[in-house]
Enzyme design. Sequence first.
Site, short mmCIF file in Angstrom:
data_model
loop_
_atom_site.label_atom_id
_atom_site.label_comp_id
_atom_site.label_asym_id
_atom_site.label_seq_id
_atom_site.Cartn_x
_atom_site.Cartn_y
_atom_site.Cartn_z
N HIS A 359 -3.63 -6.48 2.75
CA HIS A 359 -3.27 -5.24 2.07
C HIS A 359 -3.22 -5.35 0.56
O HIS A 359 -2.97 -4.34 -0.11
CB HIS A 359 -1.89 -4.77 2.54
CG HIS A 359 -1.93 -4.09 3.86
ND1 HIS A 359 -2.13 -2.74 3.99
CD2 HIS A 359 -1.80 -4.58 5.11
CE1 HIS A 359 -2.11 -2.42 5.27
NE2 HIS A 359 -1.92 -3.52 5.98
N LYS A 548 4.58 8.29 -4.93
CA LYS A 548 4.24 6.98 -4.38
C LYS A 548 5.31 6.01 -4.87
O LYS A 548 6.11 6.36 -5.73
CB LYS A 548 2.85 6.52 -4.84
CG LYS A 548 2.64 6.68 -6.35
CD LYS A 548 1.24 6.25 -6.80
CE LYS A 548 0.15 7.22 -6.46
NZ LYS A 548 -0.73 6.76 -5.40
N ARG A 549 5.32 4.81 -4.33
CA ARG A 549 6.29 3.84 -4.83
C ARG A 549 6.10 3.63 -6.32
O ARG A 549 4.98 3.70 -6.83
CB ARG A 549 6.17 2.51 -4.07
CG ARG A 549 6.75 2.56 -2.69
CD ARG A 549 8.23 2.94 -2.71
NE ARG A 549 9.02 1.89 -3.31
CZ ARG A 549 9.69 0.96 -2.63
NH1 ARG A 549 9.71 0.98 -1.32
NH2 ARG A 549 10.38 0.04 -3.27
N LYS A 554 0.65 1.10 -10.42
CA LYS A 554 0.35 2.50 -10.08
C LYS A 554 0.41 3.41 -11.31
O LYS A 554 -0.02 4.55 -11.29
CB LYS A 554 1.30 2.99 -8.99
CG LYS A 554 1.06 2.33 -7.63
CD LYS A 554 2.12 2.76 -6.62
CE LYS A 554 1.99 2.08 -5.27
NZ LYS A 554 0.97 2.71 -4.39
N THR A 656 -3.15 5.80 0.58
CA THR A 656 -3.31 6.79 1.65
C THR A 656 -2.75 8.13 1.20
O THR A 656 -3.15 9.18 1.72
CB THR A 656 -2.58 6.35 2.94
OG1 THR A 656 -1.24 5.97 2.60
CG2 THR A 656 -3.29 5.21 3.63
N LYS A 660 -3.93 12.28 1.85
CA LYS A 660 -3.08 13.40 2.25
C LYS A 660 -3.25 14.57 1.27
O LYS A 660 -3.30 15.73 1.68
CB LYS A 660 -1.61 12.97 2.31
CG LYS A 660 -1.34 11.81 3.27
CD LYS A 660 0.06 11.21 3.03
CE LYS A 660 0.18 9.82 3.61
NZ LYS A 660 1.37 9.09 3.12
#
Length: 821
Positions: A359, A548-549, A554, A656, A660
Amino acid sequence: MYNPRFEKETFKKEVKHNVKTLYRKTIEEATPQQLFQAVSYAVKEVIIDDWIATQNQFKKDDPKIVYYMSMEFLMGRALGNNLINMTAYKEVKAALDEMGIDLNAIEDEEPDPALGNGGLGRLAACFLDSLATLGYAAYGCGIRYRYGMFKQKIENGYQVETPDNWLKEGNPFELRREEYAKEVRFGGNIRVEYDDSTNRTKFVQENYESVLAIPYDMPIVGYGNHHVNTLRIWDAKAITDFQLDSFDRGDYHKAVEQENLAKTIVEVLYPNDNHYAGKELRLKQQYFFISASIQAAITKYKKTHDDIHKLPEKVIFQMNDTHPTVAVAELMRILLDEEELGWNEAWDITTKTCAYTNHTIMAEALEKWPIDLFSRLLPRVYQIIQEIDRRFLIQVRERYPGNEEKVRKMAILYNGQVRMAHLAIVAGFSVNGVARLHTEILKNQELRDFYEMMPQKFNNKTNGITQRRFLMHGNPLLADWVTEKIGTKDWITDLSLMSGLKKYADDSKALAEFMDIKYKNKVRLAEYIRKHNGIEVDPRSIFDVQVKRLHEYKRQLLNILHVMYLYNQIKEHPEMSFFPRTFIFGAKASAGYIRAKEIIKLINSVADIVNNDRSINGKLKVVFIEDYRVSNAEIIFAAADVSEQISTASKEASGTGNMKFMLNGAPTLGTMDGANVEIVEEVGMENAFIFGLSSEEVINYENNGGYHPQDIYNSDPDIRKVVDQLINGTYSNGDHEMYRDLYNSLLCPKDGSKADMYFILKDFRAYAEAQKKVEEAYKDKERWAKMALLNTACCGKFTSDRTIQEYVDDIWHLDKVTVEI
Ligand SMILES: *Cc1c(COP(=O)(O)O)cnc(C)c1O
């Protein structure tokens, strides 16, 4: 009708009955929580029949079973999803309406079982949904954490973590199955015995501590097919003293120790996402659920099969990241020490049964256990890993004679550490990445040596999401509209049919309907924000969303720096045309991740200033949604106009959340990273906003010592202004130190790391320009509507049904089961 027990009058009677027997109340007297329980038990009754039918079908068909092993299952609420999958949602809603009960309000009484951090745990949940829907026999194997992910509160702009006692009111959808308990042993020493009669060496663990693992089963309901699989999560219980070896009986200290071990082992989920912390308790958790799950799988197999050599024909253990990797050694232990197989036989079985999903490639996420800790806690398992390593290195030396550099790079045990990824690759027959780009980076960069030696193991399985939860349940208006427009409900189990929407891309009426649904969903989210944040946002503004986290890679920092830049622009040029924007954030930071928490504080500080500045006429709003989790995610995705997927290229394995958003008609504003690459391939470059460095460019800079953010800071006054605002008190009431660490991280880190490791300043201009293009596109209503609709129309590839079918075809080779009712 799916089941006559969902017939209105029957179901109403059932709910009344449950309220009476559970609480001695009438419907009118019951609290919303009690109604949730009563409705859930009524639903569970129906599920149980299908669950039994499915298990009976398994007994008849004897299908191959996949055990999906994961430290995390981020399931989201069960009630609504179960009703959707039993195709009874609308009937039940109508029945409850007649009783004066609002199903949505009842659903809000259910706590999210927050047994996961983020994407990895949610992937496991989507996979279970798809496995059941496609009719495959599967068990999810995990831990029943007493406290899952913490609840996030924002106090004075800061994240505060509070325990989430999700089991407080009881979980109506679980079954405790004490009779399937397994013992799990830790520590002690290994006595080696030689048995003359059998000519075998025996390894006997002594002086160990142990706990009882007790399974709780939760039903995983497939869509419309009466197929119900099982999520089996393990609780820990002390082994009471009468069960201790006679040697230990009456040993008070030992009894207390074992009591404590049982209590602490399942106490909490570690809140780290993509980060290895190396805590002993975490390793205990891993071995605890793996040992129990493998023992249970072997017991089940042996009940109906007498040849253990044929285990690979009936069983697959899929390891979700390296967290469950101790499974390969535990399986070897059972085959060697309990089944009394020879090494080669045991290894043959293990390497046909275990498969590994990678991952992440980020160094800080790689699990490397210190050998002293590992061997002390799992002495026999460690011996087995030593032998696996020894035999593997013989092969490496055969293949690369004299190349000790290779040996060092590839060894499982090296430099006092157990490298779990290497163990997983050596023992697994399949190693898959989770998006095409990520798999290519694995093969060509991070795992190059392994790919060179065993290319046949490597494969890609691009992630997916379930449309049952993220469209049907989260966005019922759009779901019904899709059904009407493409003239079939079959998209619910065949998402490729969404392409039937493409023909409406130039149909003004359809586009207006599509955007009207988006508007209604924005009103719903605006109400949520008013209720939870006390902020008024305009549903006509652009809803620009990053949920998101919280992680540096990110790049929420890039997003909020850009908001600061826009605010400066509006203040400096009040006459400038500017389409109103609402920037929406949602993110939990790991409790110990200080810089991530600083970014949350910064977002909230910017929100405070911007939202309360009357002079900008509400052109800009910033909202931080507290406690981002699956239940509010469903509402957020449905209402998003813009999907922020702005990770530093090469760092996000797949993502992911991006899928969505796409499903719900929000174009991607993002980098060429993870599955964004494949999203753009499906929807077309013209229907996304792509910017920034490529993964090759990032990797190139990294291999050459980084870049010089100072040059950008010195040459771009807009960027300099924004960066300076981190330390001139603009967003900190005059405090020059509050955001000093963020400032330093961009220009001159104090911890010896490279300046602006995540290329925020490097990508800033490109990001700002892409944002400008978003605004231009949005102003043209028809053009935007078309883009949005095409995103929904082109999302077919990103269903987890497709992902699971690929796992089945290429890795698992499962048999389809048809449940006969
Ligand atoms: C989908 C999802 C994630 C993963 O989001 P990414 O943007 O892919 O990191 C995390 N948390 C929740 C609650 C989700 O639903």
